[in-house]
Design an enzyme around this catalytic site. Structure first.
Site, mmCIF file in Angstrom:
data_model
loop_
_atom_site.group_PDB
_atom_site.id
_atom_site.type_symbol
_atom_site.label_atom_id
_atom_site.label_comp_id
_atom_site.label_asym_id
_atom_site.label_seq_id
_atom_site.Cartn_x
_atom_site.Cartn_y
_atom_site.Cartn_z
ATOM 1 N N ASP A 108 -16.114 -8.334 59.353
ATOM 2 C CA ASP A 108 -14.800 -8.932 59.559
ATOM 3 C C ASP A 108 -14.938 -10.420 59.184
ATOM 4 O O ASP A 108 -14.958 -10.751 58.003
ATOM 5 C CB ASP A 108 -14.441 -8.688 61.034
ATOM 6 N N SER A 109 -15.111 -11.315 60.140
ATOM 7 C CA SER A 109 -15.329 -12.732 59.799
ATOM 8 C C SER A 109 -16.673 -12.940 59.109
ATOM 9 O O SER A 109 -16.847 -13.873 58.335
ATOM 10 C CB SER A 109 -15.293 -13.589 61.072
ATOM 11 N N THR A 112 -21.141 -12.215 62.793
ATOM 12 C CA THR A 112 -22.183 -11.384 63.397
ATOM 13 C C THR A 112 -23.323 -11.155 62.418
ATOM 14 O O THR A 112 -24.494 -11.410 62.724
ATOM 15 C CB THR A 112 -21.595 -10.021 63.838
ATOM 16 N N LEU A 113 -22.960 -10.709 61.234
ATOM 17 C CA LEU A 113 -23.999 -10.390 60.254
ATOM 18 C C LEU A 113 -24.737 -11.640 59.777
ATOM 19 O O LEU A 113 -25.953 -11.605 59.574
ATOM 20 C CB LEU A 113 -23.377 -9.629 59.085
HETATM 21 P P1 IMP Z 1 -17.507 -10.227 62.545
HETATM 22 O O1 IMP Z 1 -18.597 -10.994 63.226
HETATM 23 O O2 IMP Z 1 -16.177 -10.902 62.652
HETATM 24 O O3 IMP Z 1 -17.832 -9.849 61.121
HETATM 25 O O4 IMP Z 1 -17.293 -8.953 63.416
HETATM 26 C C1 IMP Z 1 -17.906 -7.792 63.190
HETATM 27 C C2 IMP Z 1 -17.842 -6.911 64.430
HETATM 28 O O5 IMP Z 1 -16.551 -6.929 65.056
HETATM 29 C C3 IMP Z 1 -18.064 -5.502 63.980
HETATM 30 O O6 IMP Z 1 -19.443 -5.206 63.987
HETATM 31 C C4 IMP Z 1 -17.261 -4.708 64.959
HETATM 32 O O7 IMP Z 1 -18.055 -4.438 66.090
HETATM 33 C C5 IMP Z 1 -16.128 -5.619 65.349
HETATM 34 N N1 IMP Z 1 -14.889 -5.304 64.590
HETATM 35 C C6 IMP Z 1 -14.338 -6.045 63.605
HETATM 36 N N2 IMP Z 1 -13.216 -5.473 63.136
HETATM 37 C C7 IMP Z 1 -13.087 -4.314 63.822
HETATM 38 C C8 IMP Z 1 -12.102 -3.259 63.771
HETATM 39 O O8 IMP Z 1 -11.135 -3.241 62.982
HETATM 40 N N3 IMP Z 1 -12.311 -2.224 64.633
HETATM 41 C C9 IMP Z 1 -13.364 -2.182 65.507
HETATM 42 N N4 IMP Z 1 -14.291 -3.152 65.586
HETATM 43 C C10 IMP Z 1 -14.153 -4.213 64.753
#
Ligand code: IMP
Ligand code: MG
Length: 186
Positions: A108-109, A112-113
């Site tokens: 998403d953003s 996390t990764l």
């Molecule tokens: P990031 O750090 O914003 O890339 O978030 C990634 C994490 O957010 C993913 O590993 C998911 O656990 C959670 N996440 C992001 N978008 C969704 C969604 O549409 N449905 C469910 N979980 C999500």
């Protein structure tokens, strides 16, 4: 109280057959790219990546290890992301010298990764690549290269196939879009 998934589902975004066909293709590519490698480690990011890991692993015909790591964003609500990420559960294995392929449900953003990548790089793996089933490119705030992507999706909240809606419905065999009113129903 969550009774059944149907009341939260706006539409099925990726059906089971389409998911499985794409995962098989990714497995074929990974098998080809890692041919001859005998220290491949699939590192699943819990919890969302678990269904994907299980199916993907069965399509990778190169001997490999699996391990698990849990990471989460904190300081905000469950569906917000912040730049603050912590490792809730570290993997057991030493990644030093191993060819690590991170298996994630959705980017998403990217916070996390990005944090996971930095943590792993400090431990000196032989190589580090990323595989995500779903990618919301329009939401990306930190950029990095993703080696294998299952599907590019729009900015909608999805659940099923490992992804949760308030910790439920990870077992669904498809990826569905949540109704926007379901997201406010606590
Ligand atoms: P990031 O750090 O914003 O890339 O978030 C990634 C994490 O957010 C993913 O590993 C998911 O656990 C959670 N996440 C992001 N978008 C969704 C969604 O549409 N449905 C469910 N979980 C999500
Ligand atoms: Mg995840």
């Amino acid at each position: 109280m969550k009774h059944s998934y149907e009341q939260y589902l706006a539409e099925v975004l990726i059906d089971e057959a389409t998911l499985q066909a794409r995962i098989s293709e990714l497995g074929t590519r990974i098998t080809r790219d890692y041919a001859g490698c005998d220290d491949l480690l699939l590192l699943c990011i819990l919890k969302g990546g678990v269904m994907f890991l299980c199916d993907l692993s069965r399509h990778i015909h190169v001997p490999h290890m699996i391990d698990f790591m849990a990471a989460s964003s904190y300081g905000t609500g469950a569906r917000q992301t912040s730049g603050s990420v912590r490792i809730d559960m570290d993997l057991r294995m030493d990644v030093k010298g191993k060819h690590v392929l991170v298996v994630e449900d959705i980017i998403d953003s990217g916070f996390t990764l990005a944090f996971v990548i930095q943590t792993l790089r400090n431990r000196e793996p032989a190589s580090l690549k990323l595989c995500a089933l779903l990618n919301k490119q329009s939401r990306r705030e930190v950029d990095f290269e993703v080696d294998y992507i299952g599907f590019e999706i729009e900015n909608k909240f999805v659940f099923g196939y490992g992804l949760d809606l308030d910790e439920r419905f990870r077992n669904l065999p498809f990826v569905g879009v949540a109704r926007t009113d379901a997201l406010n129903d606590e």
